[in-house]
Write an enzyme that holds these catalytic residues in place. Structure first.
Site: not given
Length: 209
Positions: A41, A43, A45, A97, A100
């Protein structure tokens, strides 16, 4: 953050690398021989190399919203083709994750504009597994399970490709489905029976000898 800080960080990073290995960048410029293709992803993080504890050059990375592998997405398909046929990776990881945002957005009944076609792929995952998901009353658990099922379906999409089917037969390339638990930092192997999926997939999607 001040943009100037980024360049300061870069200079510090260079100094740190050269301090531990004077030939670090010379070695880095020699080329890449990754064993893994990581599909994850976007993302901010979730960083592939950090999660896996691997150095640059060891993981070929593709990231997008909700770690999707739509078979009509030329970006994803090009990455898989290059990683498998040119870089000769032997392992492909699809890693979702918990927490998400893309999966959460797909669970909402809302018009999200340009995101609609992309999120429709996740909603298709929900449709395929609707009986299981609708039976989960706790919304947080349903959310987590959709994250896991999305990883599973994206693994299936990876296996549908000719390059992956061919590499599986020729050099036993493996596909894995993982989830990163953002609350604990742990990588979780979903233990998807990929060998069984290969057998099932090739009954319909076999496109490579």
């Amino acid at each position: 953050m001040d943009i100037k800080k980024i360049f300061e960080n870069n200079r510090n990073w260079i100094a740190k690398k050269l301090q531990s290995d004077a030939n670090y960048f010379e070695k880095l410029s020699d080329g890449q021989t990754p064993e893994f293709l990581y599909i994850g992803c976007s993302d901010s993080r979730v960083s592939a190399e950090d999660l896996m504890g691997l150095e640059p050059g060891k993981v070929f990375v593709h990231r997008n919203i909700a770690n999707m592998v739509p078979n009509t997405d030329l970006n994803s398909m090009s990455v898989i083709n290059y990683a498998v046929t040119s870089l000769k990776v032997n392992h492909i990881v699809v890693c979702g994750h918990y927490g998400c945002g893309g999966v959460l957005a797909a669970m909402q009944q809302a018009d999200l504009g340009i995101l609609n076609p992309w999120l429709r792929n996740i909603r298709d995952v929900y449709r395929i597994h609707r009986d299981e998901l609708d039976a989960i009353e706790n919304q947080d658990e349903k959310y987590k399970r959709l994250v896991e099922l999305n990883v599973q379906e994206q693994c299936i999409n990876v296996i549908k490709t000719a390059e992956v089917q061919r590499a599986n037969r020729q050099r036993n390339l493996k596909v894995y489905g993982w989830v990163f638990d953002i609350h604990t930092g742990k990588l979780i192997d979903l233990k998807i029976d990929v060998d069984a999926i290969f057998k099932e997939i090739t009954k319909i999607y076999k496109i490579a000898d």
